[in-house]
Design a protein around this motif. Structure first.
Motif, PDB file in Angstrom:
ATOM      1  N   PHE A 184      51.320  -1.911  36.988  1.00 31.06           N
ATOM      2  CA  PHE A 184      50.564  -3.159  37.177  1.00 31.06           C
ATOM      3  C   PHE A 184      50.157  -3.843  35.878  1.00 31.06           C
ATOM      4  O   PHE A 184      49.571  -4.932  35.933  1.00 31.06           O
ATOM      5  CB  PHE A 184      49.333  -2.896  38.072  1.00 31.06           C
ATOM      6  N   GLY A 185      50.408  -3.232  34.744  1.00 28.09           N
ATOM      7  CA  GLY A 185      50.375  -3.913  33.443  1.00 28.09           C
ATOM      8  C   GLY A 185      49.068  -4.493  32.923  1.00 28.09           C
ATOM      9  O   GLY A 185      48.984  -4.824  31.749  1.00 28.09           O
ATOM     10  N   ILE A 186      48.064  -4.651  33.765  1.00 24.23           N
ATOM     11  CA  ILE A 186      46.840  -5.349  33.316  1.00 24.23           C
ATOM     12  C   ILE A 186      45.854  -4.315  32.770  1.00 24.23           C
ATOM     13  O   ILE A 186      45.574  -3.316  33.426  1.00 24.23           O
ATOM     14  CB  ILE A 186      46.179  -6.116  34.489  1.00 24.23           C
ATOM     15  N   HIS A 187      45.322  -4.618  31.582  1.00 25.40           N
ATOM     16  CA  HIS A 187      44.426  -3.650  30.951  1.00 25.40           C
ATOM     17  C   HIS A 187      42.980  -4.077  31.094  1.00 25.40           C
ATOM     18  O   HIS A 187      42.355  -4.521  30.144  1.00 25.40           O
ATOM     19  CB  HIS A 187      44.823  -3.454  29.485  1.00 25.40           C
ATOM     20  N   GLN A 188      42.467  -4.000  32.294  1.00 22.45           N
ATOM     21  CA  GLN A 188      41.047  -4.226  32.504  1.00 22.45           C
ATOM     22  C   GLN A 188      40.537  -3.419  33.693  1.00 22.45           C
ATOM     23  O   GLN A 188      41.332  -3.028  34.562  1.00 22.45           O
ATOM     24  CB  GLN A 188      40.739  -5.720  32.652  1.00 22.45           C
ATOM     25  N   PRO A 189      39.229  -3.150  33.714  1.00 20.02           N
ATOM     26  CA  PRO A 189      38.688  -2.316  34.795  1.00 20.02           C
ATOM     27  C   PRO A 189      38.506  -3.120  36.075  1.00 20.02           C
ATOM     28  O   PRO A 189      38.740  -4.342  36.105  1.00 20.02           O
ATOM     29  CB  PRO A 189      37.330  -1.888  34.230  1.00 20.02           C
ATOM     30  N   GLY A 190      38.094  -2.443  37.130  1.00 21.14           N
ATOM     31  CA  GLY A 190      37.725  -3.130  38.374  1.00 21.14           C
ATOM     32  C   GLY A 190      38.910  -3.577  39.209  1.00 21.14           C
ATOM     33  O   GLY A 190      38.767  -4.457  40.055  1.00 21.14           O
TER      34      GLY A 190
END
Ligand code: GLY
Ligand code: MN
Ligand code: MN
Length: 473
Positions: free
Chosen positions: A52-58
């Motif tokens: 999913f490539g996205i580097h953020q929490p939540g």
């Protein structure tokens, strides 16, 4: 972040590997100091990043193997978030960037899970390694947190290993960039290995190189004159002439791909005779076992080849004795190299190890050894083109281990304990490279980092003009 086709391709390959149900991937949460707004460096979960490539929490990623549906769950930032953290793209825009058509608020996840469970369908998840994720999965799936790991999906683990163990050219290029940063870290350490330097001064400098040119180090730096302690994270000693400095360190890139390199330098930059003799044996073990890397062969065989080189070398200088085959069969080398030759590498320096080392390094044909030393071999199975692994033989003089084996009368046919006693102040030597298994053999990744006696001495003697000389400025 890579192009959305990369992530879409990975998800679609996963769909071919898992028969039915849904895969749920949770993003790593933040970890904070004593108040939530003061966080440690954020590190996304490597599996979430892979698909999913996205580097953020939540965030949570959802892949439905029955219907093909892909979802991204997450909440858009609030005004308060913007005030403290700045603006961010909407979740829908971020989903589009990774080729996921539908995004939903995070609160929808629980409902979706309940519905899926009510349909009698399986929700596959990987074993979590962070407490917060265990708690979150436990709440979402209605399992006590301490039982979450046991409920993880072996089918999903095996599918993820099958995909991630083969690195494509994009991934190999990232790992090579990480090795090139490690080149600067290690050559700098060699030049700084002067008597009077404190280990911490060198460790801090090379960690700074990683941060300046890539990201954080790929694991806590091991840097010590006491290299016989395999994972030595204490850096308080002052370097002394006559000792060796082991540096095991690598960089992680923003893409999370990493390097894992070890070099050993004599303090002062010149090997004495005793150091050179041991070093040449480790170097031969490293180079001969790398040269033997070929698809279709088990890495366990390379481990044993390195062990054989170590036995023969130590016999030549009188530390071991007897028949080499018998010494190898008795595992007498484990007194000097009580660890394995290497492990898989990728986004994590021990790639996918959190899924269970045996799923990554072993299979139905190759089982882990059970005896001391060889049991620590993390990768034993048959090699395939696209594997990236480490090759890291070493020789160590561990006083407590020498005393223990001697008092037990262990390996007395193969070890000259009286002579070994005189090496108890030696420390250790390890040499580690990152290697790609190719169709016909192997390729050592990245810019070659000095490792012959002559090259280490030459590098140590050169001035530190690395940024300019290496083309970084
Ligand atoms: N950095 C630890 C290892 O070499 O496996
Ligand atoms: Mn290492
Ligand atoms: Mn390693």
């Amino acid at each position: 972040m890579f192009d959305k086709e990369v992530y879409a391709g990975r998800r679609s390959r996963l769909k071919k590997e898992v028969k039915a149900g849904v895969a749920l991937f949770l993003a790593n949460p933040e970890a904070s100091f004593n108040y939530p707004a003061n966080t440690y460096f954020y590190r996304q979960d490597s599996h979430f990043s892979y698909f999913f490539g996205i580097h953020q929490p939540g965030l949570a990623g959802w892949i439905d193997f029955d219907t093909g549906e892909e979802l991204l769950f997450g909440d858009d930032v609030t005004l308060e978030d913007i005030i403290w953290m700045g603006t961010q793209s909407s979740i829908a825009d971020q989903a589009a960037q990774i080729g996921v058509e539908t995004s939903l608020p995070y609160a929808e996840l629980e409902k979706k899970i309940k519905k899926t469970i009510a349909q009698g369908r399986t929700i596959h998840f990987l074993p979590p390694y962070r407490g917060k994720v265990m708690i979150e999965l436990g709440m979402l799936l209605d399992i006590p947190a301490h039982q979450v790991r046991a409920g993880s999906s072996i089918e999903l683990i095996k599918a993820v290993v099958k995909l991630k163990e083969i690195k494509d050219s994009l991934e190999i290029s990232e790992i090579e960039k990480a090795v090139d940063i490690a080149y600067l870290m290690h050559t700098t350490a060699m030049k700084m290995a002067k008597p009077g330097m404190i280990e911490q001064e060198i460790a801090g400098t090379i960690e700074g190189i990683s941060l300046a040119l890539g990201g954080p180090v790929s694991f806590p730096i091991i840097l010590s004159m006491d290299g016989q302690t395999l994972h030595n994270h204490s850096h308080h000693q002052t370097l002394k002439e006559g000792r060796m400095m082991v540096v095991d360190a690598g960089a992680e890139l923003p893409s999370l791909y990493s390097s894992d390199i070890t070099r050993t330098t004599p303090v002062g930059g010149k090997f004495n005779q005793r150091q050179k003799e041991i070093y040449e044996i480790v170097l031969k073990a490293n180079m001969d076992s790398i040269a033997a890397i070929k698809p279709g062969y088990e890495y366990r065989e390379m481990h044993l080849l390195a062990a054989r080189v170590i036995i023969e070398g130590l016999k030549e200088i009188g530390l071991m004795k007897g028949n080499t085959d018998d010494a190898l069969a008795a595992n007498a080398h484990t007194l000097f190299m009580p660890h394995g030759l290497g492990h898989m590498m990728g986004m994590d320096v021990h790639d996918m190890e959190g899924l269970g080392e045996d799923y990554v390094g072993y299979d139905e044909h190759t089982k882990r050894a059970t005896e001391f030393g060889n049991e620590y071999l993390r990768l034993g199975k048959k090699l395939k083109p696209g594997f990236v692994l480490t090759n890291e033989p070493g020789i160590y003089f561990i006083p407590a281990l020498i005393d223990q084996f001697r008092s037990e009368g262990k390996f007395t046919n193969f070890v000259n304990y009286d002579k070994v006693e005189t090496y108890k102040d030696f420390g250790g030597i390890r040499i580690e490279d990152d290697v790609l298994v190719t169709d016909s053999g192997y390729r050592v990744l990245g810019k070659p980092i000095p490792k012959t006696v002559a090259d280490v001495e030459k590098t140590a003697a050169e001035p530190r003009e690395w940024l300019k000389k290496e083309g970084f400025i």
